[in-house]
Design a protein around this motif. Structure first.
Motif, PDB file in Angstrom:
ATOM      1  N   ALA A   1       0.820  -1.213   0.000  1.00  0.00           N
ATOM      2  CA  ALA A   1       0.000   0.000   0.000  1.00  0.00           C
ATOM      3  C   ALA A   1       0.856   1.267   0.000  1.00  0.00           C
ATOM      4  CB  ALA A   1      -0.924  -0.005   1.211  1.00  0.00           C
ATOM      5  N   GLY A   2       2.166   1.105   0.164  1.00  0.00           N
ATOM      6  CA  GLY A   2       3.065   2.254   0.160  1.00  0.00           C
ATOM      7  C   GLY A   2       3.000   3.086   1.422  1.00  0.00           C
ATOM      8  N   ASP A   3       2.482   2.546   2.501  1.00  0.00           N
ATOM      9  CA  ASP A   3       2.373   3.289   3.761  1.00  0.00           C
ATOM     10  C   ASP A   3       3.587   2.955   4.631  1.00  0.00           C
ATOM     11  OD1 ASP A   3       1.700   4.338   6.274  1.00  0.00           O
ATOM     12  OD2 ASP A   3      -0.445   4.049   5.919  1.00  0.00           O
ATOM     13  N   GLU A   4       4.628   3.777   4.556  1.00  0.00           N
ATOM     14  CA  GLU A   4       5.871   3.490   5.274  1.00  0.00           C
ATOM     15  C   GLU A   4       5.687   3.513   6.789  1.00  0.00           C
ATOM     16  OE1 GLU A   4       8.798   6.246   3.961  1.00  0.00           O
ATOM     17  OE2 GLU A   4       9.310   5.082   2.186  1.00  0.00           O
ATOM     18  N   VAL A   5       4.898   4.451   7.279  1.00  0.00           N
ATOM     19  CA  VAL A   5       4.715   4.561   8.721  1.00  0.00           C
ATOM     20  C   VAL A   5       3.977   3.341   9.263  1.00  0.00           C
ATOM     21  CG1 VAL A   5       3.630   5.888  10.579  1.00  0.00           C
ATOM     22  CG2 VAL A   5       4.765   7.070   8.683  1.00  0.00           C
ATOM     23  N   LEU A   6       2.921   2.941   8.566  1.00  0.00           N
ATOM     24  CA  LEU A   6       2.190   1.753   8.997  1.00  0.00           C
ATOM     25  C   LEU A   6       3.099   0.520   8.943  1.00  0.00           C
ATOM     26  CD1 LEU A   6      -0.407   0.409   9.898  1.00  0.00           C
ATOM     27  CD2 LEU A   6      -1.096   0.241   7.496  1.00  0.00           C
ATOM     28  N   ALA A   7       3.878   0.395   7.880  1.00  0.00           N
ATOM     29  CA  ALA A   7       4.804  -0.736   7.779  1.00  0.00           C
ATOM     30  C   ALA A   7       5.807  -0.727   8.924  1.00  0.00           C
ATOM     31  CB  ALA A   7       5.528  -0.695   6.434  1.00  0.00           C
ATOM     32  N   PHE A   8       6.264   0.468   9.313  1.00  0.00           N
ATOM     33  CA  PHE A   8       7.202   0.584  10.438  1.00  0.00           C
ATOM     34  C   PHE A   8       6.572   0.020  11.711  1.00  0.00           C
ATOM     35  CE2 PHE A   8       8.197   3.112  14.229  1.00  0.00           C
ATOM     36  CZ  PHE A   8       9.561   2.855  14.374  1.00  0.00           C
ATOM     37  N   HIS A   9       5.348   0.425  11.997  1.00  0.00           N
ATOM     38  CA  HIS A   9       4.701  -0.035  13.232  1.00  0.00           C
ATOM     39  C   HIS A   9       4.451  -1.548  13.195  1.00  0.00           C
ATOM     40  CE1 HIS A   9       4.258   3.915  14.948  1.00  0.00           C
ATOM     41  NE2 HIS A   9       3.619   4.376  13.866  1.00  0.00           N
ATOM     42  N   VAL A  10       4.085  -2.057  12.031  1.00  0.00           N
ATOM     43  CA  VAL A  10       3.889  -3.502  11.914  1.00  0.00           C
ATOM     44  C   VAL A  10       5.204  -4.230  12.130  1.00  0.00           C
ATOM     45  CG1 VAL A  10       3.258  -5.372  10.337  1.00  0.00           C
ATOM     46  CG2 VAL A  10       1.890  -3.283  10.400  1.00  0.00           C
TER      47      VAL A  10
END
Length: 888
Positions: A36-45
């Motif tokens: 999805a290109g969501d870097e912040v969400l990927a970071f938290h995951v």
């Protein structure tokens, strides 16, 4: 790719315990977040994935995710802002880096230096940093470990310190390695009774204290800590190293069987060990256990090793597996020592492999111990013959044979055998007369019968009867025939009845003064009973004259009681058994009360009112006079079951445990296995849930289907009371059994229980599914109340799991099900309707349908008030008030 999918996956993962299933969901969430290109969400995951790898048994994978998240944070601390989580995870990274010999030790020191820098920059205490420098120093056997320990203890705790359970656990481990056991206990003691919510507690501190308890003589605490801690560790691959400590504990306490059970359960974990260090610890501990078992004389045993990759499953001989695991541990230790530049890990492995037991045997449960000691032996009456008489001066064969008969009549079996041995010694130099040979042959039959050689005894008595006939001694001949006939019947040969009848007829026609008539009739009655002919037994007993052998009156009444029970005359049987017990008490030989007392207690306990005080008094009397024996075990069993039936579960547990211990000691394993189910039930009723679960699990492998169902039900409730997630699976398995039998009401009940367990553990999505299945089973069972209740509970679980729209639909289904409630129970209908209205108000309030929600809350308050359920009505009124306020 929608980020909603990521949040949904993460929510689902939170409902699962750490392990492969949870990790897979978070990995899927990470892929979707990246797509999805969501870097912040990927970071938290990715931060959550680091924890999943660590606690799920794959710490090596955590290095990559942690390095990535730390780099992202350093690149943009505001955007990637989980500072506390990253600083916390650094501690686990240090510990994990030491667990893989291929990773240079410098990397652990580099992370420690980075920890120190970051902690200082953030204004944090260095207490945790000192802790993990101690961990690394202890790993390599460096003397600085003590210096870091002193700093660690002296430093102030803060939000980055390990939790109140893990911090003293680490300190205790340092002190144990230093042999300072009492200090370790003093540090750990304050938190042993605390409620700890950490994923690693309280099982970690309980495991760390195992050697402390053993070395300081706190053996009961050691057994309890092992049982409680291992129960948690056994489900977690990440805890393989902790499982190793429990194998060592079993080896140190004489619990080889328990250790083999643990080894068998976890041997396959070595093929996917979380780290090389855990692999080494488990292999060394397993090799130690196998050595102890082998030294105990069980070297011919095998251990089942599961298949892995190209290796098929196989039963591996114990010595072969021991050698293989010892070599594996030694080689891994050498790799660590080569990396560390010390011999410390090799020294530890060698110490483990060569360890000796600390205690000979530590029972892990009441029924594992040896049976209670026998009551003190009764002091012989004055003039009674002693078994240890010195017979060396007696050379008269006739006198020795007379002594044999007197001692047999007095019940002095050792004395009788001693006189026989003396007779045989004298007969080597003095030729016995034909009469003496016949008497010795008769006596030899008694000896063989005592030894359990029935066929040999029968041959002796048959030959003796022929010799007596040649000598014209009809009295002794018919005594021998009576013994022969009784033995033949006992061996399954009904032809012996002919000899028993001949003996009884002879002595009835020629009564003497030695009680021969009574003896012959008692033998005849006993044989009839063994052939299930109670009427014939009573007829034989009716012919006996109580004056012929007054000392056998108790036996006569006991046989009569047995025969009357067989005919269904319970009242007559009770009266006869009471007479038998009274005769035994008056005889001066109180141990003879055991047989009639036990049978009388069983008979009274089966009556409509169940066991009363007479039953308990009888069983107390029986146990007091019996030595360790199957009969004493049976008396403990009966008293335990009677106490359980009388709702005295705590008292029952002690007797049932005693019976199991005694039967196990006697080799009567089938009785012991089945009684464990009753013991588990007693533990459950007494609130001793851990003991109930463990006892049930011990019993399960040896039970048939019906007994196993009851046992699993006890296990399920014990697991539920302990808050174990396994309870849900056990209830679900019971539901599957019930479904196969077409018992839909039981299916609904067990599935609802499973749902209750899951929702108590905040596994609400899974709980909702179980409640929905329970509702379907309730419909099949024709139970409208179960349908309403489980649909309502399913709706609330859907709401709590974030599925609000599905919750609305499920609650509508619950309301529709109200129409199926029977009209003849108005209070129940009003109660269920009010509950649905109250919960429907909560659901609709959450989705913003406030007007409808307020109306349902008002209806709920009215319904509860109608039933005078004041507390519920007030709660519904408060909800109505809140909804009206939100609406306005």
């Amino acid at each position: 790719m929608s980020t909603d999918d990521v949040y949904a996956l993460m929510a689902r993962s939170q409902e699962l315990p750490y392990g492969e299933a949870r990790t897979v969901l978070i990995e899927d969430a990470l892929r979707r977040a990246e797509a999805a290109g969501d870097e912040v969400l990927a970071f938290h995951v990715r931060v959550r994935l680091t924890d999943a790898y660590r606690y799920g048994g794959e710490p090596v994978k955590a290095f990559a995710t942690f390095s990535r998240t730390l780099a992202d944070h350093d690149r943009d601390p505001v955007r990637f802002d989980e500072t506390h989580s990253l600083l916390w995870q650094m501690k686990a990274v240090v510990s994990s880096l030491t667990s893989f010999p291929q990773i240079p030790l410098d990397r652990a020191y580099a992370v420690l230096d980075d920890m120190e820098r970051r902690y200082k920059a953030g204004g944090h205490s260095l207490q945790a940093e000192y802790h993990y420098r101690n961990v690394v120093a202890r790993h390599i056997g460096d003397g600085s470990a003590h210096e870091w320990f002193v700093k660690w203890r002296a430093a102030e705790r803060d939000e980055l310190s390990d939790c109140e359970g893990c911090d003293p656990t680490g300190m205790a481990r340092h002190l144990v390695e230093a042999g300072r056991y009492e200090e370790a206990f003093e540090i750990a003691a304050p938190v042993l009774s605390a409620r700890l919510s950490c994923n690693e507690q309280p099982q970690s501190i309980q495991t760390a204290l195992l050697p402390v308890y053993l070395r300081t003589g706190r053996l009961e605490e050691a057994a309890g800590a092992h049982r409680r801690a291992y129960r948690v560790h056994r489900a977690r691959l990440a805890d393989l190293g902790d499982v190793a400590e429990h194998l060592e504990f079993c080896a140190a306490t004489g619990n080889g069987a328990r250790g083999l059970e643990i080894l068998q359960r976890h041997l396959g974990w070595l093929d996917r060990a979380p780290s090389a260090h855990a692999d080494m610890e488990f292999s060394a501990a397993a090799a130690l256990l196998l050595r102890v078992v082998e030294e105990a004389g069980h070297g011919a045993a095998t251990v089942r090793r599961p298949a892995a990759d190209d290796r098929p499953a196989a039963d591996v001989p114990l010595p072969e597996l021991r050698a293989e695991l010892a070599e594996r541990a030694t080689e891994l230790a050498a790799r660590f020592d080569a990396r560390n530049g010390t011999s410390h890990q090799g020294d530890k492995v060698r110490g483990t492999l060569e360890a000796e037991p600390v205690v000979e045997f530590l029972p892990l449960a009441a029924h594992h111990r040896r049976p209670a000691p026998a009551p003190a032996p009764r002091t012989p009456s004055a003039g009674a013959p002693a078994a240890a008489d010195d017979l060396a001066s007696v050379d008269d064969l006739g006198e020795l044979l007379d002594l044999v008969e007197r001692r047999r009549q007095d019940g002095d079996l050792p004395g009788m055998l001693a006189a026989f041995r003396r007779f045989d010694a004298v007969a080597e130099t003095t030729e016995p007369t034909p009469f003496q040979k016949a008497r010795r042959l008769d006596g030899r039959g008694v000896e063989l019968a005592v030894e359990g050689d029935g066929q040999g005894a029968a041959r002796c008595w048959e030959e003796a009867s022929l010799l007596y006939a040649e000598l014209g001694d009809e009295t002794r001949r018919h005594r021998a025939l009576g013994r022969l006939g009784a033995m033949r019947v006992d061996l399954g040969d009904e032809g012996g009845m002919e000899q028993l009848n001949a003996s009884a007829e002879h002595f009835s026609a020629h009564p003497g003064e030695d009680g021969d008539v009574t003896a012959a009739l008692l033998r005849l009655a006993t044989a009839h009973l063994s052939l299930d002919r109670p009427d014939e037994a009573l007829a034989a007993l009716d012919r006996a004259d109580a004056g012929d052998a007054p000392d056998r009156a108790g036996e006569l009444w006991f046989l009569r009681g047995q025969a009357l029970l067989r005919t269904g005359d319970t009242g007559g049987a009770v009266a006869a058994l009471r007479r038998s017990a009274d005769e035994a008490r008056a005889s001066g030989e109180p141990e003879t009360v055991a047989s009639p007392g036990l049978l009388l207690a069983r008979t009274l306990a089966r009556q409509e009112n169940g066991p009363d005080e007479e039953v308990f008094a009888l069983l107390d009397e029986v146990i007091a006079v019996l030595p360790p024996s199957p009969m004493r075990a049976a008396a403990h069993c009966d008293r335990g079951l009677a106490l359980l039936a009388a709702d005295r579960a705590a008292d029952a547990a002690a007797d049932l445990a005693e019976a199991i211990a005694a039967w196990t000691a006697e080799g009567m394993h089938e009785q012991a296995v089945h009684l464990r189910v009753d013991l588990a039930a007693a533990y459950l009723a007494a609130g001793r849930h851990l003991e109930a679960a463990e006892t049930a699990e011990e019993a399960l492998p040896g039970l048939d289907d019906d007994a196993a169902r009851r046992c699993r039900l006890i296990l399920a409730h014990a697991q539920k009371e302990m808050g174990e997630e396994d309870a849900a699976a056990t209830f679900a398995a019971l539901a599957e059994d019930a479904a196969r039998d077409g018992r839909h009401d039981a299916v609904a009940h067990f599935l609802e229980e499973a749902g209750g367990v899951l929702t108590a553990l905040d596994r609400d999505a899974q709980a909702a599914a179980r409640f929905a299945e329970a509702a379907e089973a309730g419909e099949k069972a024709g139970d409208p109340y179960a349908v309403v209740r489980t649909r309502r509970r399913a709706a609330m679980c859907l709401l709590w799991s974030g599925e609000a729209d599905e919750a609305v639909a499920a609650m509508d289904a619950a309301r529709a099900a109200l129409a199926g409630l029977p009209p003849d129970n108005e209070p129940a209908r009003v109660w269920e309707t009010a509950l649905v209205s109250y919960d429907q108000a909560r659901v609709l309030g959450q989705v913003g349908r406030l007007s409808e929600a307020a109306a349902h809350a008002a209806a709920a308050a009215d319904g509860f008030s109608t039933l005078d359920e004041t507390d519920a009505a007030e709660e519904a009124a408060r909800l109505h008030k809140d909804l009206k306020a939100a609406l306005n």
